[in-house]
Design an enzyme around this catalytic site. Sequence first.
Site, mmCIF file in Angstrom:
data_model
loop_
_atom_site.group_PDB
_atom_site.id
_atom_site.type_symbol
_atom_site.label_atom_id
_atom_site.label_comp_id
_atom_site.label_asym_id
_atom_site.label_seq_id
_atom_site.Cartn_x
_atom_site.Cartn_y
_atom_site.Cartn_z
ATOM 1 N N LYS A 59 -10.362 10.202 -2.596
ATOM 2 C CA LYS A 59 -9.721 9.766 -3.838
ATOM 3 C C LYS A 59 -10.471 10.258 -5.082
ATOM 4 C CE LYS A 59 -8.588 5.563 -1.341
ATOM 5 N NZ LYS A 59 -8.813 4.112 -1.294
ATOM 6 N N ARG A 254 -7.169 -7.710 2.542
ATOM 7 C CA ARG A 254 -6.024 -6.860 2.199
ATOM 8 C C ARG A 254 -4.801 -7.289 2.993
ATOM 9 N NH1 ARG A 254 -7.741 -2.071 -0.139
ATOM 10 N NH2 ARG A 254 -5.621 -2.071 -0.919
#
Length: 267
Positions: A59, A254
Amino acid sequence: MPELPDVEVVRLRLDGVLRGATVTAAASKDRRILRPGAPAGFGRALVGRKVSEVARRGKWLRLALGDGGRLFCHLGMTGWWVEREPEAAAERTERARIDVRRGRARRSVRYLDGRRFGRLVVARDDIPEWRALGPDPLADGIDVDRLAELLARSRRPVKDTLMDQGVLAGIGNILATEALWHARLDPRTPGKTLSHAEVVRVARGLGTALRHEMKVRLGAKDDEWRDVFAVYGHAGAPCPRCRTPIERVVLSGRGTTFCPTCQPERA
Ligand SMILES: [Zn+2]
């Protein structure tokens, strides 16, 4: 949060504008996003330099400058680079801009980030965050034997290992969730209990999810968001494969969706 496919799309667009161009102006006043903090350093490091390449690992983005300097960028939760007319005024969420010239053409890219979790780092060498990243599944492919070795050592749920940026760079909640649905594996399964055949399925599932998302992102406009997922964000909806309602659990903080029929819990 932008994952590998989103960041790759940003890289392609930035590379198209910046590669071979010379920076004529660069500014950011945002101390929260800039590191090291001094806003003056951002412009000083960039202005007058030629951008030789925009690279990506996971990323993170890395702009290579003609003098050997580098600008690293992580998009955080809501960061995005867009091209604007050089004369265009700053938008509300604009945190940085880079203006360039190539021949007679003048162009401008702006870094937008509403929530300001992104990072812009000027450095002479690769920063520790970049060096700590594992192989990039898009650029480097997925080494099944290495993945099997790392999973075999881990009691963690397989999904957590896939999202570990040191294992594979760029895999986030979306890609991991989708990959495990393709692989027909419960995301909570401890890594060390996977057979080699199952690791092969995980690697293939990642490849399938990645190719699918890349295709969609490359066909989309700017930062247009399109829900193209089989199970991610689809709790309660029918599984596209078997019509069982998709379930949602929270795994390491998550939200994680899966099909209880296609991805049965390990006994
Ligand atoms: Zn199913």
